[in-house]
Write an enzyme that holds these catalytic residues in place. Structure first.
Site, mmCIF file in Angstrom:
data_model
loop_
_atom_site.group_PDB
_atom_site.id
_atom_site.type_symbol
_atom_site.label_atom_id
_atom_site.label_comp_id
_atom_site.label_asym_id
_atom_site.label_seq_id
_atom_site.Cartn_x
_atom_site.Cartn_y
_atom_site.Cartn_z
ATOM 1 N N ASN A 159 0.834 -1.195 0.000
ATOM 2 C CA ASN A 159 0.000 0.000 0.000
ATOM 3 C C ASN A 159 0.873 1.251 0.000
ATOM 4 O OD1 ASN A 159 0.957 0.308 2.630
ATOM 5 N ND2 ASN A 159 -0.916 -0.439 3.572
ATOM 6 N N GLN A 212 -9.076 -4.890 -11.202
ATOM 7 C CA GLN A 212 -8.067 -3.978 -10.667
ATOM 8 C C GLN A 212 -8.634 -3.158 -9.520
ATOM 9 O OE1 GLN A 212 -5.636 -5.823 -12.404
ATOM 10 N NE2 GLN A 212 -4.687 -3.981 -11.586
ATOM 11 N N GLU A 214 0.723 0.942 -14.913
ATOM 12 C CA GLU A 214 1.289 -0.345 -14.494
ATOM 13 C C GLU A 214 0.879 -1.453 -15.466
ATOM 14 O OE1 GLU A 214 1.085 -3.224 -10.529
ATOM 15 O OE2 GLU A 214 -0.461 -1.730 -10.900
ATOM 16 N N HIS A 215 -0.417 -1.533 -15.778
ATOM 17 C CA HIS A 215 -0.948 -2.537 -16.709
ATOM 18 C C HIS A 215 -1.646 -1.843 -17.871
ATOM 19 C CE1 HIS A 215 -1.341 -4.291 -12.556
ATOM 20 N NE2 HIS A 215 -0.694 -5.293 -13.129
ATOM 21 N N ASP A 219 -1.503 -11.759 -13.313
ATOM 22 C CA ASP A 219 -1.451 -11.771 -11.857
ATOM 23 C C ASP A 219 -1.224 -13.172 -11.307
ATOM 24 O OD1 ASP A 219 -1.698 -9.097 -11.382
ATOM 25 O OD2 ASP A 219 -3.806 -9.149 -10.797
ATOM 26 N N GLU A 266 42.297 17.180 -17.790
ATOM 27 C CA GLU A 266 41.339 17.305 -16.693
ATOM 28 C C GLU A 266 41.987 17.742 -15.392
ATOM 29 O OE1 GLU A 266 39.042 13.722 -16.391
ATOM 30 O OE2 GLU A 266 37.881 14.176 -18.190
#
Length: 433
Positions: free
Chosen positions: A216, A261, A328-329, A362, A416
């Site tokens: 989450n 989803q 995401e999908h 999934d 350099e």
């Protein structure tokens, strides 16, 4: 375009509250270690864990597998099918990651090799539901990569799992997760969840090299704040789905895909884009009827009500929206999905054709379902074997190679202003075999 994408973002005030809460949890665990993890687990999950018996014993894992084999053999068979598919795909990925060696004129070589990480932590969500599929998706690539130690964490529930007289507390972890761990050969699993679990993986005894797995917004924010302390796979927050469809698509299929989803999380985003207004109206009707009849109606109404969209757009605009959002999908439920595919590069995973429902991804068709969200799919890849490997460059010069390179390396170092770089190379250049 930017307004459309911004409208799908989470509330900024909520994100600030999340950042503050996670920062406090990480600070507590960093300071007080396991004690803080246990305190936050009691406070947030309502579970009092025994600090002397935290690791779920292998006997409990094996008992869960035996019990599932006996009571639900078809479910156990499905679990094994998923594991086999994910492992086959991961092994195919590993076969594509080859060491490199190029020979230099003087006989030396330059190259790189893939090295497995020593330790990895995997997070298995368990707030609203338990996800043995995510356990497989995170553990198998790490195993195939050759990670030496894999530590799993998952939130506990107050109710015990598989109660036995000899084990009065079995941590409230779902038996299917325990059975899956046994089937995978994962022996190190702990009943921690949330930001405190990630803090323990990073700051505690495991001190893992990398943390992988979705969660989450608190888990995603913890991963964000832990960048630099350890590696993370991606900022995988609430799930997202964009479906591009035309009149060839079945409205019932589309409605169920959107609901699949949306049922994950109140913050989940499920969007359908089509140029066919009749299709959009048909999907709207299907959604209304199916949500009302769903056992998951409450969560569906929250997520679809806030983040659900039915958008009318022609092909060019649909592609532009997909590229800007980088979901995401992405499902392509159109007559000619292969013709669309070259233009759609930013999504985390693409499901090509109406038969290719995201649900198959999934549950183990092969590719990993742990994917970047919140537009990070623009630059981040799905979790896979490469997530648990690092590339190490190799330089093996002969004295002839060193002598040949030294003059131009000295010139560049001088330009350099790095005097000792030039001298270091020059010493090799003046040494002749």
């Amino acid at each position: 375009m930017s307004d459309w994408v911004a409208a799908l973002a989470r509330n900024g005030e909520m994100e600030e509250d999340t950042r503050k809460a996670v920062k406090a949890i990480l600070a507590d665990v960093c300071r007080d270690g396991l004690k803080a993890v246990l305190d936050w687990t009691l406070r947030l999950d309502g579970v009092a864990l025994d600090p002397a018996a935290l690791r779920i014993p292998e006997a409990a894992l094996q008992a869960a597998r035996a019990d599932l084999d006996r009571r639900q053999p078809d479910l156990m068979a499905a679990l094994r099918e998923m594991i086999a598919n994910v492992r086959r795909f991961a092994e195919g990925q590993r076969g594509c990651l080859r060491d490199l060696e190029l020979t230099l004129p003087g006989g030396g070589t330059v190259g790189e090799r893939w090295c497995p990480l020593k330790t990895a932590g995997v997070y298995i969500p368990g707030g609203r539901a338990f996800y043995p599929s995510t356990l497989a998706m995170t553990v198998i690539p790490a195993q195939v990569a050759g990670v030496g130690r894999i530590v799993g964490v998952t939130p506990p529930k107050p109710q015990p799992t598989l109660p036995q007289p000899s084990q009065p507390r079995t941590w409230g972890v779902d038996p299917l997760v325990l059975a899956c761990a046994a089937e995978l050969g994962l022996t190190e699993l702990y009943p921690f969840g949330g930001a405190q679990a990630l803090a323990w993986l990073a700051f505690g005894e495991p001190a893992v090299d990398l943390i992988a797995g979705p969660g989450n917004r608190f888990v995603a924010e913890a991963k964000r704040q832990l960048i630099g302390t350890c590696g993370i796979d991606a900022l995988a927050g609430p799930t997202e789905l964009l479906v591009i469809a035309d009149g060839s698509a079945d409205p019932a299929w589309l409605a169920e895909d959107l609901m699949a989803q949306a049922e994950h999380d109140p913050d989940a985003a499920a969007v359908l884009v089509s140029a066919d207004r009749a299709l959009l109206k048909a999907v709207e009707a299907e959604l209304q009827a199916r949500v009302e009849a769903s056992p998951r109606r409450a969560i569906l109404e929250q997520s679809l009500g806030v983040h659900g969209r039915l958008v009318c757009a022609e092909r060019d605009l649909a592609i532009a929206l997909a590229q800007a959002w980088a979901p995401e999908h992405l499902e392509l439920c159109v007559r000619d999905p292969e013709a669309w595919l070259p233009s759609l590069t930013t999504a985390g995973a693409v499901f090509i054709g109406s038969a290719s429902a995201e649900a198959f991804g999934d549950y183990g068709a092969g590719p990993n379902h742990v994917l970047p969200t919140d537009r990070s799919a623009r630059y981040t890849s799905p979790l896979g074997v490469a997530t648990f490997l690092k590339r190490q460059s190799l330089l093996r010069l002969s004295t002839t190679d060193a002598a040949a390179m030294a003059p131009w390396v000295e010139k560049l170092a001088e330009a350099e202003g790095l005097t000792h770089h030039g001298r270091s190379a020059g010493l090799r250049g003046h040494h002749h075999p």
